[in-house]
Write a protein that holds these residues in place. Sequence first.
Motif, PDB file in Angstrom:
ATOM      1  N   ALA A  81       0.811  -1.172  -0.052  1.00  0.00           N
ATOM      2  CA  ALA A  81      -0.206   0.035   0.094  1.00  0.00           C
ATOM      3  C   ALA A  81       0.917   1.125   0.268  1.00  0.00           C
ATOM      4  CB  ALA A  81      -0.938  -0.028   1.136  1.00  0.00           C
ATOM      5  N   GLU A  82       1.681   1.327   0.828  1.00  0.00           N
ATOM      6  CA  GLU A  82       2.944   2.506   1.035  1.00  0.00           C
ATOM      7  C   GLU A  82       3.605   2.719  -0.229  1.00  0.00           C
ATOM      8  OE1 GLU A  82       6.040   4.481   3.808  1.00  0.00           O
ATOM      9  OE2 GLU A  82       5.919   2.180   4.147  1.00  0.00           O
ATOM     10  N   ASP A  83       4.171   1.506  -0.863  1.00  0.00           N
ATOM     11  CA  ASP A  83       4.993   1.581  -2.321  1.00  0.00           C
ATOM     12  C   ASP A  83       4.075   2.133  -3.335  1.00  0.00           C
ATOM     13  OD1 ASP A  83       7.040   0.624  -0.655  1.00  0.00           O
ATOM     14  OD2 ASP A  83       7.090  -1.112  -1.343  1.00  0.00           O
ATOM     15  N   SER A  84       2.743   1.613  -3.321  1.00  0.00           N
ATOM     16  CA  SER A  84       1.869   2.129  -4.475  1.00  0.00           C
ATOM     17  C   SER A  84       1.041   3.400  -4.399  1.00  0.00           C
ATOM     18  CB  SER A  84       0.974   0.974  -4.794  1.00  0.00           C
ATOM     19  OG  SER A  84      -0.162   0.900  -3.680  1.00  0.00           O
ATOM     20  N   GLY A  85       1.427   3.849  -3.283  1.00  0.00           N
ATOM     21  CA  GLY A  85       0.736   5.546  -3.005  1.00  0.00           C
ATOM     22  C   GLY A  85      -0.712   4.893  -2.605  1.00  0.00           C
ATOM     23  N   GLY A  86      -1.042   3.939  -2.152  1.00  0.00           N
ATOM     24  CA  GLY A  86      -2.340   3.814  -1.584  1.00  0.00           C
ATOM     25  C   GLY A  86      -3.414   2.979  -2.717  1.00  0.00           C
ATOM     26  N   ALA A  87      -2.545   2.653  -3.888  1.00  0.00           N
ATOM     27  CA  ALA A  87      -3.466   2.136  -5.050  1.00  0.00           C
ATOM     28  C   ALA A  87      -3.736   0.597  -4.894  1.00  0.00           C
ATOM     29  CB  ALA A  87      -2.708   2.214  -6.317  1.00  0.00           C
ATOM     30  N   ILE A 240      -9.421  -0.129 -18.381  1.00  0.00           N
ATOM     31  CA  ILE A 240      -8.218   0.447 -19.370  1.00  0.00           C
ATOM     32  C   ILE A 240      -7.377  -0.559 -20.005  1.00  0.00           C
ATOM     33  CG2 ILE A 240      -6.577   2.267 -19.859  1.00  0.00           C
ATOM     34  CD1 ILE A 240      -9.425   3.531 -18.888  1.00  0.00           C
ATOM     35  N   TRP A 241      -6.981  -1.483 -19.083  1.00  0.00           N
ATOM     36  CA  TRP A 241      -6.193  -2.278 -19.364  1.00  0.00           C
ATOM     37  C   TRP A 241      -6.891  -3.911 -18.971  1.00  0.00           C
ATOM     38  CZ3 TRP A 241      -2.516  -0.249 -22.041  1.00  0.00           C
ATOM     39  CH2 TRP A 241      -2.069   1.101 -21.577  1.00  0.00           C
ATOM     40  N   ARG A 242      -6.644  -4.871 -20.100  1.00  0.00           N
ATOM     41  CA  ARG A 242      -6.953  -6.080 -19.904  1.00  0.00           C
ATOM     42  C   ARG A 242      -6.131  -6.760 -18.566  1.00  0.00           C
ATOM     43  NH1 ARG A 242      -8.257  -9.167 -25.600  1.00  0.00           N
ATOM     44  NH2 ARG A 242      -9.387  -7.860 -26.498  1.00  0.00           N
ATOM     45  N   CYS A 243      -4.942  -6.560 -18.858  1.00  0.00           N
ATOM     46  CA  CYS A 243      -4.057  -7.264 -17.948  1.00  0.00           C
ATOM     47  C   CYS A 243      -2.476  -6.675 -17.879  1.00  0.00           C
ATOM     48  CB  CYS A 243      -3.721  -8.802 -18.156  1.00  0.00           C
ATOM     49  SG  CYS A 243      -3.192  -9.217 -19.669  1.00  0.00           S
ATOM     50  N   VAL A 244      -1.803  -6.674 -17.134  1.00  0.00           N
ATOM     51  CA  VAL A 244      -0.627  -6.138 -16.845  1.00  0.00           C
ATOM     52  C   VAL A 244       0.373  -7.102 -16.447  1.00  0.00           C
ATOM     53  CG1 VAL A 244       0.925  -4.154 -15.892  1.00  0.00           C
ATOM     54  CG2 VAL A 244      -1.579  -3.764 -16.554  1.00  0.00           C
ATOM     55  N   THR A 245       1.407  -7.405 -16.855  1.00  0.00           N
ATOM     56  CA  THR A 245       2.531  -8.253 -16.594  1.00  0.00           C
ATOM     57  C   THR A 245       3.829  -7.521 -16.283  1.00  0.00           C
ATOM     58  OG1 THR A 245       1.491  -9.922 -17.879  1.00  0.00           O
ATOM     59  CG2 THR A 245       3.684 -10.229 -17.087  1.00  0.00           C
ATOM     60  N   LYS A 264      -4.550   2.497 -11.593  1.00  0.00           N
ATOM     61  CA  LYS A 264      -3.989   3.929 -12.006  1.00  0.00           C
ATOM     62  C   LYS A 264      -4.550   3.992 -13.451  1.00  0.00           C
ATOM     63  CE  LYS A 264      -1.374   5.257  -8.856  1.00  0.00           C
ATOM     64  NZ  LYS A 264      -1.320   6.273  -7.963  1.00  0.00           N
ATOM     65  N   GLY A 265      -4.956   3.000 -14.191  1.00  0.00           N
ATOM     66  CA  GLY A 265      -5.353   3.294 -15.359  1.00  0.00           C
ATOM     67  C   GLY A 265      -4.495   3.825 -16.348  1.00  0.00           C
ATOM     68  N   HIS A 266      -4.851   5.187 -17.069  1.00  0.00           N
ATOM     69  CA  HIS A 266      -4.140   5.922 -17.920  1.00  0.00           C
ATOM     70  C   HIS A 266      -2.964   6.267 -17.407  1.00  0.00           C
ATOM     71  CE1 HIS A 266      -7.339   6.080 -20.881  1.00  0.00           C
ATOM     72  NE2 HIS A 266      -8.077   6.705 -20.223  1.00  0.00           N
ATOM     73  N   ASP A 267      -2.650   6.441 -16.015  1.00  0.00           N
ATOM     74  CA  ASP A 267      -1.340   6.812 -15.386  1.00  0.00           C
ATOM     75  C   ASP A 267      -0.409   5.285 -15.169  1.00  0.00           C
ATOM     76  OD1 ASP A 267      -2.072   9.274 -15.233  1.00  0.00           O
ATOM     77  OD2 ASP A 267      -3.160   9.290 -13.514  1.00  0.00           O
ATOM     78  N   ALA A 268      -0.851   4.441 -15.586  1.00  0.00           N
ATOM     79  CA  ALA A 268      -0.010   2.979 -15.365  1.00  0.00           C
ATOM     80  C   ALA A 268       1.464   3.333 -16.015  1.00  0.00           C
ATOM     81  CB  ALA A 268      -1.063   1.879 -15.971  1.00  0.00           C
ATOM     82  N   LEU A 269       1.595   3.836 -17.055  1.00  0.00           N
ATOM     83  CA  LEU A 269       2.724   3.811 -17.998  1.00  0.00           C
ATOM     84  C   LEU A 269       3.747   4.418 -17.141  1.00  0.00           C
ATOM     85  CD1 LEU A 269       1.295   4.358 -21.832  1.00  0.00           C
ATOM     86  CD2 LEU A 269       2.113   1.947 -20.410  1.00  0.00           C
ATOM     87  N   ALA A 270       3.167   5.881 -16.548  1.00  0.00           N
ATOM     88  CA  ALA A 270       4.208   6.603 -15.573  1.00  0.00           C
ATOM     89  C   ALA A 270       4.539   5.798 -14.604  1.00  0.00           C
ATOM     90  CB  ALA A 270       3.455   7.840 -15.506  1.00  0.00           C
TER      91      ALA A 270
END
Length: 295
Positions: A81-87, A240-245, A264-270
């Motif tokens: 939780a901390e490392d992901s900023g609460g995501a 936004i994404w089906r899956c992320v690896t 994060k959706g659209h902010d995933a790339l960043a």
Amino acid sequence: MNAPVNADEWAVWSTTARVVVTEPETLAAARVLVESMLSEIDLACSRFRPDSELMAAARSSGPVRVSPLLATLVEVALKAAEDSGGAVDPTVGSALCALGYDRDLSTVDVDGVTLAVTVSGWRSVKLTGNTLTVPKGVVLDLGATAKAFAADCCARLVADALDTGVLVSLGGDIATAGPAPANGWQILVQDRADDPSCVITMPADKAIATSSTRSRQWRRGDRLLHHILDPGTGQPAPGIWRCVTVVADHCADANTLTTAALVKGHDALALLRAHDVPARLVAADGSVRTLGGWP
């Protein structure tokens, strides 16, 4: 003469466990070790078992002394939780229950109604040593981290105990330990049968995780829901994404990033660029984006 068998798989936790070893004679013992570890983790933190230590702690008021295993599992979840900023937030359990995911997916009540629940936030959970304090009415869901952590633990346990290279797969969470096969670990990266696929070669002591908005779905009334919740809304993250690896040194770290990316959706790339990890994202339309030198 038949070739030696070096892989075994079985159903667990609404998914499939798979163990592959480089020394075929260790396979039976490897499965026993993995099954035992998974049983311990399930009894410690399953929110589908009324007799789990986690659910017993939730029924208590005030601080509760918990086992070292559960304390570690909660610690891993709070770090994510901390490392992901609460995501990636373990307090989404209450929201998942309100959406109908309060039991094994195969038995979810499809005719029920969905309720809106405010997520209390991971900072409301206190862990001091082995003393856990969970706010009244909050259900912790450690699913986003416990399965990946289990893969890490099982792989290291088998490698150390049996002196073999090993790959442990729990659904989309894969960890390795010990020496890899001569040609590396060959990993098929594909979430669903209709998703684009690829095969990568992974070296020893690496892990890979895939998180999906499609693999754990259920219908509730006229809504099709999935288990990756946005803690800010208490509702499933937008598709936004089906899956992320992601590939990382530890499966728990990889899974934290894949889950956070879906939220994060659209902010995933960043997010993924900031962590400089090899990553592969499949968009809702089936197109593929890769980052960090993937594969």
